[in-house]
Design a protein around this motif. Sequence first.
Motif, PDB file in Angstrom:
ATOM      1  N   ILE A   1       0.830  -1.221  -0.093  1.00  0.00           N
ATOM      2  CA  ILE A   1       0.127  -0.095   0.036  1.00  0.00           C
ATOM      3  C   ILE A   1       1.116   1.339  -0.106  1.00  0.00           C
ATOM      4  CG2 ILE A   1      -1.841   1.192   1.292  1.00  0.00           C
ATOM      5  CD1 ILE A   1      -2.700  -1.293   2.710  1.00  0.00           C
ATOM      6  N   LEU A   2       0.685   2.025  -1.094  1.00  0.00           N
ATOM      7  CA  LEU A   2       1.481   3.355  -0.998  1.00  0.00           C
ATOM      8  C   LEU A   2       0.627   4.567  -1.311  1.00  0.00           C
ATOM      9  CD1 LEU A   2       4.411   4.608  -1.265  1.00  0.00           C
ATOM     10  CD2 LEU A   2       4.257   4.351  -3.808  1.00  0.00           C
ATOM     11  N   THR A   3       0.524   5.287  -0.151  1.00  0.00           N
ATOM     12  CA  THR A   3      -0.477   6.557  -0.156  1.00  0.00           C
ATOM     13  C   THR A   3       0.373   7.897  -0.002  1.00  0.00           C
ATOM     14  OG1 THR A   3      -1.699   4.992   1.198  1.00  0.00           O
ATOM     15  CG2 THR A   3      -2.263   7.165   1.189  1.00  0.00           C
ATOM     16  N   SER A   4      -0.052   8.790  -0.717  1.00  0.00           N
ATOM     17  CA  SER A   4       0.336  10.313  -0.825  1.00  0.00           C
ATOM     18  C   SER A   4      -0.378  11.140   0.284  1.00  0.00           C
ATOM     19  CB  SER A   4       0.311  10.807  -1.932  1.00  0.00           C
ATOM     20  OG  SER A   4       1.253  10.151  -3.094  1.00  0.00           O
ATOM     21  N   THR A   5       0.421  11.509   1.168  1.00  0.00           N
ATOM     22  CA  THR A   5      -0.313  12.811   1.962  1.00  0.00           C
ATOM     23  C   THR A   5       0.362  14.251   1.518  1.00  0.00           C
ATOM     24  OG1 THR A   5       1.262  12.632   3.659  1.00  0.00           O
ATOM     25  CG2 THR A   5      -0.471  11.102   3.754  1.00  0.00           C
ATOM     26  N   GLU A   6       0.010  15.238   2.657  1.00  0.00           N
ATOM     27  CA  GLU A   6       0.282  16.617   1.789  1.00  0.00           C
ATOM     28  C   GLU A   6       1.817  16.620   1.755  1.00  0.00           C
ATOM     29  OE1 GLU A   6      -1.535  19.574   4.417  1.00  0.00           O
ATOM     30  OE2 GLU A   6      -3.536  19.070   3.529  1.00  0.00           O
ATOM     31  N   ASP A   7       2.624  15.952   3.037  1.00  0.00           N
ATOM     32  CA  ASP A   7       3.952  16.334   3.089  1.00  0.00           C
ATOM     33  C   ASP A   7       4.636  14.892   3.270  1.00  0.00           C
ATOM     34  OD1 ASP A   7       2.981  15.622   5.563  1.00  0.00           O
ATOM     35  OD2 ASP A   7       3.733  17.131   6.678  1.00  0.00           O
ATOM     36  N   SER A   8       4.021  13.913   2.851  1.00  0.00           N
ATOM     37  CA  SER A   8       4.814  12.542   2.880  1.00  0.00           C
ATOM     38  C   SER A   8       4.215  11.650   2.122  1.00  0.00           C
ATOM     39  CB  SER A   8       5.046  12.175   4.186  1.00  0.00           C
ATOM     40  OG  SER A   8       3.618  11.804   4.859  1.00  0.00           O
ATOM     41  N   LEU A   9       4.923  10.387   1.868  1.00  0.00           N
ATOM     42  CA  LEU A   9       4.366   9.092   1.218  1.00  0.00           C
ATOM     43  C   LEU A   9       4.496   8.050   2.441  1.00  0.00           C
ATOM     44  CD1 LEU A   9       6.103   9.004  -2.241  1.00  0.00           C
ATOM     45  CD2 LEU A   9       3.876   8.976  -1.703  1.00  0.00           C
ATOM     46  N   LEU A  10       3.318   7.313   2.487  1.00  0.00           N
ATOM     47  CA  LEU A  10       3.282   6.255   3.504  1.00  0.00           C
ATOM     48  C   LEU A  10       3.335   5.005   2.565  1.00  0.00           C
ATOM     49  CD1 LEU A  10       0.454   7.804   5.706  1.00  0.00           C
ATOM     50  CD2 LEU A  10       3.015   7.780   5.822  1.00  0.00           C
ATOM     51  N   LEU A  11       4.388   4.078   3.037  1.00  0.00           N
ATOM     52  CA  LEU A  11       4.509   2.721   2.580  1.00  0.00           C
ATOM     53  C   LEU A  11       4.053   1.755   3.480  1.00  0.00           C
ATOM     54  CD1 LEU A  11       5.180   0.681   0.180  1.00  0.00           C
ATOM     55  CD2 LEU A  11       7.697   0.853   1.157  1.00  0.00           C
ATOM     56  N   GLU A  12       3.333   0.641   3.090  1.00  0.00           N
ATOM     57  CA  GLU A  12       2.939  -0.410   4.166  1.00  0.00           C
ATOM     58  C   GLU A  12       3.026  -1.667   3.239  1.00  0.00           C
ATOM     59  OE1 GLU A  12      -0.577  -2.005   6.916  1.00  0.00           O
ATOM     60  OE2 GLU A  12      -0.919  -0.156   6.016  1.00  0.00           O
ATOM     61  N   VAL A  13       4.043  -2.568   3.825  1.00  0.00           N
ATOM     62  CA  VAL A  13       4.099  -3.898   2.934  1.00  0.00           C
ATOM     63  C   VAL A  13       3.747  -4.748   4.208  1.00  0.00           C
ATOM     64  CG1 VAL A  13       5.841  -5.444   1.818  1.00  0.00           C
ATOM     65  CG2 VAL A  13       5.951  -2.961   1.577  1.00  0.00           C
ATOM     66  N   LYS A  14       2.565  -5.654   3.816  1.00  0.00           N
ATOM     67  CA  LYS A  14       2.459  -6.586   4.960  1.00  0.00           C
ATOM     68  C   LYS A  14       1.882  -8.096   4.499  1.00  0.00           C
ATOM     69  CE  LYS A  14      -2.402  -4.860   4.998  1.00  0.00           C
ATOM     70  NZ  LYS A  14      -3.403  -4.409   5.617  1.00  0.00           N
ATOM     71  N   ASP A  15       2.234  -9.077   5.216  1.00  0.00           N
ATOM     72  CA  ASP A  15       1.715 -10.552   4.785  1.00  0.00           C
ATOM     73  C   ASP A  15       1.454 -11.239   5.952  1.00  0.00           C
ATOM     74  OD1 ASP A  15       3.930 -11.846   6.454  1.00  0.00           O
ATOM     75  OD2 ASP A  15       5.379 -10.956   5.399  1.00  0.00           O
ATOM     76  N   ASN A  16       0.829 -12.565   5.511  1.00  0.00           N
ATOM     77  CA  ASN A  16       0.220 -13.130   6.713  1.00  0.00           C
ATOM     78  C   ASN A  16       1.098 -14.615   6.939  1.00  0.00           C
ATOM     79  OD1 ASN A  16      -0.201 -14.637   4.188  1.00  0.00           O
ATOM     80  ND2 ASN A  16      -2.172 -15.324   4.210  1.00  0.00           N
ATOM     81  N   GLY A  17       2.243 -14.311   7.004  1.00  0.00           N
ATOM     82  CA  GLY A  17       3.205 -15.329   7.298  1.00  0.00           C
ATOM     83  C   GLY A  17       3.307 -15.632   8.502  1.00  0.00           C
ATOM     84  N   THR A  18       4.388 -16.368   9.002  1.00  0.00           N
ATOM     85  CA  THR A  18       4.749 -16.901  10.306  1.00  0.00           C
ATOM     86  C   THR A  18       5.518 -15.915  11.312  1.00  0.00           C
ATOM     87  OG1 THR A  18       6.718 -17.784   9.865  1.00  0.00           O
ATOM     88  CG2 THR A  18       4.660 -19.458   9.737  1.00  0.00           C
ATOM     89  N   GLY A  19       5.872 -14.679  10.722  1.00  0.00           N
ATOM     90  CA  GLY A  19       6.596 -13.584  11.368  1.00  0.00           C
ATOM     91  C   GLY A  19       7.808 -14.033  11.931  1.00  0.00           C
ATOM     92  N   PHE A  20       8.596 -13.028  12.660  1.00  0.00           N
ATOM     93  CA  PHE A  20       9.877 -13.310  13.200  1.00  0.00           C
ATOM     94  C   PHE A  20      10.119 -12.439  14.369  1.00  0.00           C
ATOM     95  CE2 PHE A  20      10.048 -10.225   9.798  1.00  0.00           C
ATOM     96  CZ  PHE A  20      11.008  -9.316  10.485  1.00  0.00           C
ATOM     97  N   ASN A  21      11.045 -12.755  15.096  1.00  0.00           N
ATOM     98  CA  ASN A  21      11.537 -11.718  16.153  1.00  0.00           C
ATOM     99  C   ASN A  21      12.478 -10.635  15.938  1.00  0.00           C
ATOM    100  OD1 ASN A  21      12.760 -10.553  18.542  1.00  0.00           O
ATOM    101  ND2 ASN A  21      12.530 -12.429  19.776  1.00  0.00           N
TER     102      ASN A  21
END
Length: 604
Positions: free
Chosen positions: A540-560
């Motif tokens: 997910i890449l979203t533009s705001t007035e003064d920044s770009l917000l990037l979110e990369v997510k998955d449904n995996g097992t995760g890690f520490n």
Amino acid sequence: MIVGQNKKSDNNVAYKKFVSEKNIEKLPVLVINLFSNTNDSILQASYNHLEKIKAKRSNSVCELFYINATQARILNIRGKFDEAIKRLNEVIKTAPKDCNAINLLDLYNDLGSSYNYTGKNELALNNYYKALKEAQKKKDTSSQGAIHLNIGNIFFVLKKYDKAKAYYNKCIAISSYNKKHDLRKASGFDAMGNLYLNTSETMDLAKENFTKAILIFRKNNYKEFEYSTLNNLGIAYETEGNYQKALEIYKQVYDYAASIQNAALMGNVCFDMGFNYINMNNSKDAIKLFEQSYFNYGQIGMLDGMIDVNRELSNLYKKEKEFEKAFNHLSKFTKYKDSLNKASNSERLVELKKDYEFGIEREQLNSKVITYKLRNTILLISMLCLLLVAGLIFLYKKRKAASQEAKKQEQFTFQLLQNTEEERGRIAGELHDSVNHDLLAIKNNLINGKQIAVEEVANVIEEVRNISRNLHPAVLENIGLEASIENLCERLTEIGLFTTCEITYNQKLNKNKELQLYRIIQEALNNTLKHGKADAAKVILTSTEDSLLLEVKDNGTGFNVEQELKNPKSFGLQSILQRAKAITAKININSSNKGTVILINIPV
């Protein structure tokens, strides 16, 4: 629920609903409606109502359990924590297994809060963990968020700030899945802000979290929570030395608290504003606000607030050389402190007060003033020594952190060089094993006079394109960042990782930053593909007035996350951090057994 509005009406409605309920199974849940908007007399009446039920009718084992559980919860709500602990332990121990409406989650949570309020932190944690286990069994995300917040608060009190932060993050994350849990999410941000307020060298993170909480409270019209957190934001500005901004915020909170006649909030904001005026070298206004704070705390019998404000008034009056008032407030400070600690010094205070009211001799008073001055001098010297020691510790920690950062950078550089050599070896192998082999076959066919198929040449061209694409995403320059991300997602979907994207790219970056951003997304998705054991991922890449917000997510097992950040072999993760640093972006990584979320904020 908005505390402070129509309390009397809410009290009566909640009480009438409670005493008219015929289904005893519902009582342990209904009693919670009495929690925020009631007074002690109604709670006592509710408790007595349950005693009458037990006396008047023959109750089943389950009905008796529900009645006892409800009475235990009422004791907890009333603040009678020692009695509540005893009753809750009895109820949990004797809980029948065949009662349909039994809810151990609430009982363990209440027991945890009772232990928490009596300072028994380990026992509180033990019961909160049990409550959390019950909530996870029921998949009750609302309760999970609340319990994570409670556990985080205990670790905060124990000064185990890393653990507190971890549980606050869990509260925020699990409360983000449902808008009905916005209040819990905002409370998590508020708690996180307080943590940074007490532990960070700068106030940026504290202000950021307080602001997030305020916006959520405001959106949902939780006015008292909004202004309480706004007061915390004022403290953050005051701590960083922006006294004028802090004063503006405190005045907003003051006006609101006065409009709803909330004595507790009035006491808090006047107390904090008083400190702000001290920092602005304005003792007279500070005294006025401390006196007003004392009045408001006194209205509701808030002993800890009355202790703090009398201590500060005594110090300020001594500074202004008004020794009689200083002595008066010092006596009150001692009196309230002894009362809070259940000490037996009241007789000494009464005598001091009588001596003062009937006029003790000036020499005795002056002698005591001199003694107070001497104590203050010793205290000042002690504080200076402590500040010196704290400064030395701070410098040591700062140098140690710089050393660790340099070592980490050195490890990253070494790993980068090593990976570069490995990449060169891989490219050489691909050229030798695929392209070179195919070209050699075409050459032999030409020597032997055989006809060359177009498909053979096309295959070689495609191999070269694939190698080139991996070396440098030329598609980025040709079709732009948005299309390149979509192309990357499509290729990953083709090889087994279902990857989608949502892109709103209005604020444009320069080519170098676009390349670094693309590489971050590519590295994050590659990590998911190789190590995450995930079925799906999303960008997910979203533009705001003064920044770009990037979110990369998955449904995996995760890690520490903490462990992997310390691991010098975690090149992929280090690469993402270094690239984010190169484009002056802020990065936050959260991972659990439900998946991984990477959040990046890029200033434009």
